[in-house]
Each structure stands twice: as structure tokens, then as C-alpha cells.
Motif scaffolding. Structure first.
Motif, PDB file in Angstrom:
ATOM      1  N   ASP A 215     -26.278  31.598  -6.470  1.00 19.45           N
ATOM      2  CA  ASP A 215     -26.664  30.541  -7.411  1.00 19.45           C
ATOM      3  C   ASP A 215     -27.915  30.910  -8.205  1.00 19.45           C
ATOM      4  O   ASP A 215     -28.486  30.063  -8.904  1.00 19.45           O
ATOM      5  CB  ASP A 215     -26.895  29.219  -6.670  1.00 19.45           C
ATOM      6  N   ALA A 216     -28.328  32.174  -8.109  1.00 21.21           N
ATOM      7  CA  ALA A 216     -29.474  32.707  -8.861  1.00 21.21           C
ATOM      8  C   ALA A 216     -30.782  31.986  -8.532  1.00 21.21           C
ATOM      9  O   ALA A 216     -31.713  31.983  -9.331  1.00 21.21           O
ATOM     10  CB  ALA A 216     -29.217  32.681 -10.359  1.00 21.21           C
ATOM     11  N   SER A 217     -30.867  31.400  -7.332  1.00 22.46           N
ATOM     12  CA  SER A 217     -32.066  30.645  -6.953  1.00 22.46           C
ATOM     13  C   SER A 217     -33.108  31.516  -6.265  1.00 22.46           C
ATOM     14  O   SER A 217     -34.295  31.172  -6.255  1.00 22.46           O
ATOM     15  CB  SER A 217     -31.689  29.492  -6.021  1.00 22.46           C
ATOM     16  N   HIS A 218     -32.687  32.610  -5.664  1.00 23.69           N
ATOM     17  CA  HIS A 218     -33.582  33.475  -4.907  1.00 23.69           C
ATOM     18  C   HIS A 218     -33.201  34.936  -5.162  1.00 23.69           C
ATOM     19  O   HIS A 218     -32.099  35.233  -5.635  1.00 23.69           O
ATOM     20  CB  HIS A 218     -33.475  33.209  -3.395  1.00 23.69           C
TER      21      HIS A 218
ATOM     22  N   SER B  46     -24.494  38.555   0.387  1.00 25.60           N
ATOM     23  CA  SER B  46     -23.052  38.531   0.606  1.00 25.60           C
ATOM     24  C   SER B  46     -22.449  37.142   0.535  1.00 25.60           C
ATOM     25  O   SER B  46     -21.318  36.959   0.105  1.00 25.60           O
ATOM     26  CB  SER B  46     -22.724  39.163   1.958  1.00 25.60           C
ATOM     27  N   GLU B  47     -23.186  36.131   0.977  1.00 23.16           N
ATOM     28  CA  GLU B  47     -22.737  34.745   0.984  1.00 23.16           C
ATOM     29  C   GLU B  47     -23.934  33.880   0.618  1.00 23.16           C
ATOM     30  O   GLU B  47     -25.071  34.374   0.582  1.00 23.16           O
ATOM     31  CB  GLU B  47     -22.199  34.356   2.369  1.00 23.16           C
ATOM     32  N   PRO B  48     -23.718  32.571   0.359  1.00 23.05           N
ATOM     33  CA  PRO B  48     -24.863  31.728  -0.001  1.00 23.05           C
ATOM     34  C   PRO B  48     -26.028  31.800   0.983  1.00 23.05           C
ATOM     35  O   PRO B  48     -27.184  31.687   0.584  1.00 23.05           O
ATOM     36  CB  PRO B  48     -24.244  30.325  -0.044  1.00 23.05           C
TER      37      PRO B  48
ATOM     38  N   TRP C  69     -27.305  42.356   9.331  1.00 24.55           N
ATOM     39  CA  TRP C  69     -26.883  41.098   8.736  1.00 24.55           C
ATOM     40  C   TRP C  69     -27.934  40.046   9.065  1.00 24.55           C
ATOM     41  O   TRP C  69     -28.365  39.919  10.218  1.00 24.55           O
ATOM     42  CB  TRP C  69     -25.536  40.659   9.297  1.00 24.55           C
ATOM     43  N   TRP C  70     -28.329  39.271   8.041  1.00 29.83           N
ATOM     44  CA  TRP C  70     -29.391  38.290   8.217  1.00 29.83           C
ATOM     45  C   TRP C  70     -28.906  36.901   7.826  1.00 29.83           C
ATOM     46  O   TRP C  70     -28.279  36.721   6.787  1.00 29.83           O
ATOM     47  CB  TRP C  70     -30.590  38.625   7.323  1.00 29.83           C
TER      48      TRP C  70
END
Length: 319
Positions: free
Chosen positions: A111-114, A158-160, A174-175
């Protein structure tokens, strides 16, 4: 008679091209390409390879550039110890985030937030673009240990709420980005040279030693497929549609090679005049891009001779 393979050459960079990244496929079938270069001037191109613009502002080599899903933003990581976020329509810098060493890799949230960053500090950081003056969040291992035991070579979002990092220590982590905790790790036998997220296939494509490894991006899935090549690949990319082949480059020679998934070489081409640092398939799988020590980007058709983009009747027309 086989079609002659003639790549399109995209010039403009003045030093080695070290990273390439395509955008997602737009509804109209188009997409964008961003290139990172040691000249410090990342470039944006449209799906035909035509130049759109150059992001001017870094004072050192740019090692990594990624686009937001809607292509309105770009994030870059540089040897000038900064990561920058850009408006792709105006070319203006929106944010500049200082680091204490070279930033080798960047990624942007869906979502281009971070953004995520990693590099020579062995640390992975999360920056909140809604609060650009705030301190970043560090992704640490238990006991406060740094994210990796060596340089962070690649980060992907990779995911939200999930990120993946890969380091010269040979470890992929993976975090969970909500809790900032590591949820899984895989250790390879050699230092990792590159890792890209193949969005269409939900796989990570990793080069380390002479191996190209294909791992599920979901942390709960464990099947891993590996192909060993006769040389150390610098970068590799899986065909996003067919998933029956991958392209690989090498810093040992100027050749571009396409392999079946059993490791059999199906195509080999020479167009560059220096080692190939990076390769990437377009999101529709119709072509792949390669970046080289020679300072050029070359675009190659998956099916040579097909009329597509600037290949009219199979022959390049522009570039």
C-alpha cells in the motif's frame, strides 16, 4: 529457419547497471521498468524500453530501486548512505532517510505506506512514510542481534505484513512486520548474491554459489527446488507465466542464458560487452531485461520474432 535474436539496447547509463525491477502489469497490459546504476542516476522506462525520466539526487551508486504497485512512487537505496522515496510523475524526492552505511536493497509495502531497507550495516529497517521524521523500526533477532550476520543483499515485501531478507551470511529470514519478529529462516550453503520476489508465481528466486533456488514466499510452506549451474549466477528470474524456464546472468562472462527447470540450457545469447549483473522477466513474460557492466540494459524476447512492443515483425524498431 530460426529467427535471429536481436535485443533492444537501452542506453543512457554511464556506469555498470546493477539492478533491474519491473512494475506489476497494468490493466492495459503495459508496465514500467526501473534500473539502478553505479552512476547514481536510476532511470524509469516504459514497457517498450523508452526512457521516461531519471531520478536525480543521489551522490553515490544506486544499488536497488523498486516501484509501488500503482507505480506512483519509487524507492532507491544508495552508496551515499541514504534511501530515498520519489514521485515518479514529477521525479521529485519526497523523503530521504539517512543510514550509517551503504544501502544495498529496498522494498515498498503493497500500500506504499512503508519501506524496508538493508545493506552493509547488516540491519533491516522499516520506515513509516506517514511519519518520515520518526525513528525507524529495526528487525532484530532474539537477544537484540542484528538482522543478519553479513551484508543484507536483498529485502522484499511479500505480503501486507510479511517481509523477507537475504544476506551474505547465506540466510533467508521471514519477518512478521507487525510484531517485528522472525518467523522462519533458511540457511543456504553459500553467501547469497541475489533474491527477487516473483510476484506472479509467489516464489523467491535466490542465487547463491552455483545454485538457483526457488522457495515459496509464504513462511509456512517448506518445499524448496534447486538447480545447480556450471558457474556462479549473479542473478536469476523465473518466467512468470510458463514457470518452465528461468534466465540467469553471470559476472564471469557477457552471456545471457535461459534454462529449463531441470538445469538444461535451452538458449544462450551474447549482446552485452561486459558481465551481466542483473536479469528480470517482464510481468507478462513476453521479454526479459538484462543489465551489465557495460552500462547498458538489453531487452530480449521470450519468443524471438514475435511482434511485440518495439519489435515490429520481430525486428527492433527504436530502443
Amino acid at each position: 529457419m530460426a529467427n535471429r535474436v536481436i535485443p533492444l539496447t537501452c542506453s543512457g547509463h554511464t556506469r555498470p547497471v546493477v539492478h533491474l525491477s519491473f512494475s506489476s502489469l497494468n490493466d492495459d497490459g503495459t508496465y514500467l521498468l526501473v534500473s539502478s546504476c553505479k552512476d547514481g542516476n536510476p532511470m524509469l522506462r516504459d514497457w517498450t524500453g523508452d526512457w521516461i525520466g531519471t531520478f536525480l539526487g543521489h551522490k553515490g551508486a544506486v544499488w536497488s530501486t523498486k516501484l509501488s504497485p500503482d507505480t506512483s512512487r519509487a524507492v532507491t537505496g544508495s552508496a551515499d548512505f541514504t534511501a530515498k522515496v520519489w514521485d515518479t510523475y514529477t521525479g521529485k524526492v519526497l523523503h530521504s532517510f539517512p543510514h550509517n552505511h551503504i544501502v544495498r536493497t529496498v522494498a515498498m509495502a503493497p500500500d506504499a505506506s512503508h519501506i524496508l531497507t538493508g545493506g552493509n550495516e547488516k540491519k533491516v529497517r522499516i520506515f513509516d512514510l506517514a511519519q518520515p521524521e520518526s525513528e525507524p523500526v529495526f528487525l532484530n533477532r532474539p537477544g537484540g542481534k542484528e538482522s543478519h550476520g553479513g551484508m543484507v543483499k536483498s529485502v522484499v515485501w511479500s505480503e501486507p505484513s510479511m517481509g523477507v531478507s537475504a544476506g551474505e551470511d547465506g540466510v533467508i529470514r521471514w519477518w512478521d512486520l507487525r510484531s517485528q519478529e522472525e518467523v522462519r529462516s533458511v540457511t543456504l550453503s553459500d553467501p547469497i548474491l541475489s533474491m527477487e520476489l516473483s510476484k506472479a508465481t509467489s516464489k523467491l528466486v535466490v542465487t547463491s554459489g552455483r545454485d538457483v533456488s526457488f522457495l515459496p514466499v509464504a513462511p509456512g510452506q517448506y518445499e524448496t527446488f534447486k538447480v545447480t549451474l556450471p558457474y556462479a549466477p549473479s542473478s536469476a528470474s523465473l518466467h512468470p507465466v510458463l514457470q518452465d524456464r528461468f534466465v540467469a546472468g553471470s559476472t564471469a562472462d557477457p552471456w545471457v542464458r535461459v534454462y529449463d527447470m531441470d538445469g538444461v540450457e535451452r538458449e544462450v545469447y551474447k549482446g552485452h560487452h561486459g558481465p551481466v549483473h542483473c536479469v528480470e522477466y517482464s510481468p507478462d513474460g513476453e521479454m526479459y531485461a538484462t543489465g551489465s557492466e557495460d552500462g547498458t540494459i538489453r531487452l530480449w524476447q521470450t519468443i524471438p520474432g514475435k511482434s511485440y512492443g518495439l519489435w515490429q515483425g520481430g525486428q527492433p524498431n527504436g530502443g
